[in-house]
Design an enzyme around this catalytic site. Structure first.
Site, PDB file in Angstrom:
ATOM      1  N   ASP A  45       0.872  -1.196   0.000  1.00  0.00           N
ATOM      2  CA  ASP A  45       0.000   0.000   0.000  1.00  0.00           C
ATOM      3  C   ASP A  45       0.903   1.238   0.000  1.00  0.00           C
ATOM      4  O   ASP A  45       2.079   1.152   0.360  1.00  0.00           O
ATOM      5  CB  ASP A  45      -0.891   0.010   1.249  1.00  0.00           C
ATOM      6  N   ASP A  95       3.570   2.142  -4.462  1.00  0.00           N
ATOM      7  CA  ASP A  95       2.620   2.948  -5.233  1.00  0.00           C
ATOM      8  C   ASP A  95       2.329   2.160  -6.504  1.00  0.00           C
ATOM      9  O   ASP A  95       3.227   1.949  -7.336  1.00  0.00           O
ATOM     10  CB  ASP A  95       3.252   4.310  -5.556  1.00  0.00           C
ATOM     11  N   VAL A  96       1.093   1.734  -6.681  1.00  0.00           N
ATOM     12  CA  VAL A  96       0.772   0.834  -7.799  1.00  0.00           C
ATOM     13  C   VAL A  96       0.894   1.500  -9.167  1.00  0.00           C
ATOM     14  O   VAL A  96       0.836   0.817 -10.192  1.00  0.00           O
ATOM     15  CB  VAL A  96      -0.632   0.194  -7.653  1.00  0.00           C
ATOM     16  N   TYR A 146     -14.338   6.907 -12.664  1.00  0.00           N
ATOM     17  CA  TYR A 146     -14.327   5.631 -11.932  1.00  0.00           C
ATOM     18  C   TYR A 146     -14.941   4.524 -12.795  1.00  0.00           C
ATOM     19  O   TYR A 146     -14.380   3.441 -12.937  1.00  0.00           O
ATOM     20  CB  TYR A 146     -15.097   5.798 -10.616  1.00  0.00           C
ATOM     21  N   LYS A 169     -13.010   1.131 -14.137  1.00  0.00           N
ATOM     22  CA  LYS A 169     -13.448  -0.211 -13.727  1.00  0.00           C
ATOM     23  C   LYS A 169     -13.890  -1.042 -14.943  1.00  0.00           C
ATOM     24  O   LYS A 169     -13.741  -2.271 -14.958  1.00  0.00           O
ATOM     25  CB  LYS A 169     -14.568  -0.099 -12.691  1.00  0.00           C
ATOM     26  N   THR A 227     -15.938   4.174   1.144  1.00  0.00           N
ATOM     27  CA  THR A 227     -17.368   4.542   1.080  1.00  0.00           C
ATOM     28  C   THR A 227     -17.882   5.096   2.410  1.00  0.00           C
ATOM     29  O   THR A 227     -19.098   5.251   2.579  1.00  0.00           O
ATOM     30  CB  THR A 227     -18.199   3.290   0.700  1.00  0.00           C
TER      31      THR A 227
HETATM   32  N1  LIG Z   1     -16.079  -0.144  -1.214  1.00  0.00           N
HETATM   33  C1  LIG Z   1     -16.864  -0.355  -2.237  1.00  0.00           C
HETATM   34  O1  LIG Z   1     -18.101  -0.164  -2.160  1.00  0.00           O
HETATM   35  C2  LIG Z   1     -16.290  -0.865  -3.543  1.00  0.00           C
HETATM   36  C3  LIG Z   1     -17.207  -1.277  -4.513  1.00  0.00           C
HETATM   37  C4  LIG Z   1     -16.720  -1.766  -5.707  1.00  0.00           C
HETATM   38  C5  LIG Z   1     -15.357  -1.859  -5.947  1.00  0.00           C
HETATM   39  N2  LIG Z   1     -14.492  -1.434  -4.997  1.00  0.00           N
HETATM   40  C6  LIG Z   1     -13.055  -1.562  -5.306  1.00  0.00           C
HETATM   41  O2  LIG Z   1     -12.452  -2.460  -4.377  1.00  0.00           O
HETATM   42  C7  LIG Z   1     -11.079  -2.105  -4.160  1.00  0.00           C
HETATM   43  C8  LIG Z   1     -10.816  -1.931  -2.668  1.00  0.00           C
HETATM   44  O3  LIG Z   1     -11.625  -0.868  -2.211  1.00  0.00           O
HETATM   45  P1  LIG Z   1     -11.942  -0.547  -0.680  1.00  0.00           P
HETATM   46  O4  LIG Z   1     -13.380  -0.237  -0.626  1.00  0.00           O
HETATM   47  O5  LIG Z   1     -11.353  -1.585   0.195  1.00  0.00           O
HETATM   48  O6  LIG Z   1     -11.168   0.857  -0.556  1.00  0.00           O
HETATM   49  P2  LIG Z   1     -10.243   1.466   0.596  1.00  0.00           P
HETATM   50  O7  LIG Z   1     -10.139   2.918   0.278  1.00  0.00           O
HETATM   51  O8  LIG Z   1     -10.715   1.034   1.911  1.00  0.00           O
HETATM   52  O9  LIG Z   1      -8.834   0.761   0.302  1.00  0.00           O
HETATM   53  C9  LIG Z   1      -8.098   1.032  -0.876  1.00  0.00           C
HETATM   54  C10 LIG Z   1      -6.621   1.005  -0.549  1.00  0.00           C
HETATM   55  O10 LIG Z   1      -5.896   1.309  -1.754  1.00  0.00           O
HETATM   56  C11 LIG Z   1      -4.796   2.111  -1.392  1.00  0.00           C
HETATM   57  N3  LIG Z   1      -4.286   2.884  -2.514  1.00  0.00           N
HETATM   58  C12 LIG Z   1      -4.848   3.975  -3.096  1.00  0.00           C
HETATM   59  N4  LIG Z   1      -4.032   4.452  -4.048  1.00  0.00           N
HETATM   60  C13 LIG Z   1      -2.930   3.653  -4.071  1.00  0.00           C
HETATM   61  C14 LIG Z   1      -1.728   3.630  -4.845  1.00  0.00           C
HETATM   62  N5  LIG Z   1      -1.474   4.559  -5.772  1.00  0.00           N
HETATM   63  N6  LIG Z   1      -0.829   2.642  -4.609  1.00  0.00           N
HETATM   64  C15 LIG Z   1      -1.070   1.715  -3.649  1.00  0.00           C
HETATM   65  N7  LIG Z   1      -2.176   1.682  -2.877  1.00  0.00           N
HETATM   66  C16 LIG Z   1      -3.090   2.649  -3.100  1.00  0.00           C
HETATM   67  C17 LIG Z   1      -5.321   3.009  -0.283  1.00  0.00           C
HETATM   68  O11 LIG Z   1      -4.265   3.571   0.486  1.00  0.00           O
HETATM   69  C18 LIG Z   1      -6.208   2.061   0.496  1.00  0.00           C
HETATM   70  O12 LIG Z   1      -5.526   1.456   1.584  1.00  0.00           O
HETATM   71  C19 LIG Z   1     -10.851  -0.817  -4.968  1.00  0.00           C
HETATM   72  O13 LIG Z   1     -10.268  -1.146  -6.209  1.00  0.00           O
HETATM   73  C20 LIG Z   1     -12.262  -0.286  -5.158  1.00  0.00           C
HETATM   74  O14 LIG Z   1     -12.366   0.548  -6.311  1.00  0.00           O
HETATM   75  C21 LIG Z   1     -14.918  -0.936  -3.783  1.00  0.00           C
END
Ligand SMILES: NC(=O)c1ccc[n+]([C@@H]2O[C@H](COP(=O)([O-])OP(=O)(O)OC[C@H]3O[C@@H](n4cnc5c(N)ncnc54)[C@H](O)[C@@H]3O)[C@@H](O)[C@H]2O)c1
Length: 250
Positions: A37, A63-64, A155, A159, A193
């Site tokens: 992360d 950093d991805v 977004y 996706k 969220t």
């Molecule tokens: N929460 C939802 O409702 C939801 C729904 C559909 C899809 N998603 C997808 O699921 C995945 C996880 O989401 P989540 O809800 O756990 O979000 P979250 O924000 O809780 O976690 C995402 C993590 O990604 C990290 N991150 C952001 N930019 C980064 C970078 N450049 N390099 C490395 N790490 C980075 C953040 O620091 C964070 O810890 C994401 O791809 C999100 O788009 C989430």
């Protein structure tokens, strides 16, 4: 049962939400887990909680969007655990702007973090999986990669790109026994969220679009990701697993 016994997995965005839940579940199922992360301190705390006295959890700043960081992560994983079997491209950022509100810079940032990163991750991990005889790549898309909702323009595009990139990667790597699938969560309660879950009107809307009588938890998604990572899904590639309490059925 240890469903990932002796497998080595990299999970990006593992400091929070779904990534943290996946890391915990993978570790409980016998995997050696590399958690990455950009948030180094949060990541370290989550890793310490999961690790206990096990030496099979490694946490690395990553950093991805950075090719250099990916090369570092892959080298560290090989050095510590000798191979890579599983990659979960989970890191992502949200964005709630309409097409008219979004800027080119904002658009490009979302594509870079959410979808360019998946391309780079697959590009550098697949050759390592080939060497160890195969693997499983799971890419976190969203129901917003399948359906349209007003706003969220960048977004949605990011996706959707993950969804179709996963299918082409599945085609390209099948002969090397590397499976590639996308996962499409609905509304899941995580830091991403958090603000939505604080607004009663949005919660009411979320409940109205979700037939199942509760909203999603990180573990709901982690269970699906675990299945796709394990050998139980060994004939499943190029598919999309929707985990949304039935939202996209109507
Ligand atoms: N929460 C939802 O409702 C939801 C729904 C559909 C899809 N998603 C997808 O699921 C995945 C996880 O989401 P989540 O809800 O756990 O979000 P979250 O924000 O809780 O976690 C995402 C993590 O990604 C990290 N991150 C952001 N930019 C980064 C970078 N450049 N390099 C490395 N790490 C980075 C953040 O620091 C964070 O810890 C994401 O791809 C999100 O788009 C989430």
């Amino acid at each position: 049962m240890e469903r990932l016994k002796d497998k080595v997995a990299i999970i990006t965005g593992a400091a929070n939400g779904q990534g943290a839940a996946e890391a915990k579940m993978f570790s409980e199922n016998g995997a050696k887990v590399v958690m990455t992360d950009i948030l180094e301190e949060e990541l370290q705390n989550v890793a310490n909680n999961i690790r206990g006295d096990k030496k099979s959890v490694l946490s690395l700043k990553h950093d991805v969007t950075s090719e250099k960081d990916w090369k570092h992560i892959i080298n560290e994983t090989k050095e510590h655990f000798g191979k890579i079997d599983i990659l979960v491209n989970n890191a992502g950022i949200g964005s709630t702007k309409t097409i008219e509100e979004e800027t080119i810079e904002g658009w490009e940032k979302v594509q870079k973090v959410n979808s360019n990163s998946v391309f780079i991750g697959i590009k550098y991990t697949a050759p390592e999986m080939k060497k160890s005889g195969g693997g499983s790549i799971i890419n976190l898309s969203s129901v917003y990669g399948i359906i349209g909702v007003k706003g969220y323009s960048a977004y949605h595009a990011s996706k959707g790109a993950i969804r179709s990139l996963s299918k082409t990667a599945a085609m390209e790597f099948a002969k090397h026994h590397i499976r590639v699938n996308s996962v499409h969560p609905g509304l899941i309660q995580t830091p991403m969220t958090e603000s939505l879950f604080l607004d009663p009107n949005i919660v009411e809307w979320m409940q109205s679009v979700t037939p199942w009588p509760r909203l999603g938890k990180p573990e709901d998604v982690a269970n699906g990701v675990l299945f796709l990572a394990s050998d139980e899904s060994s004939f499943i590639t190029g598919t999309e697993l929707i985990i949304d309490g039935g939202w996209t059925t109507h």
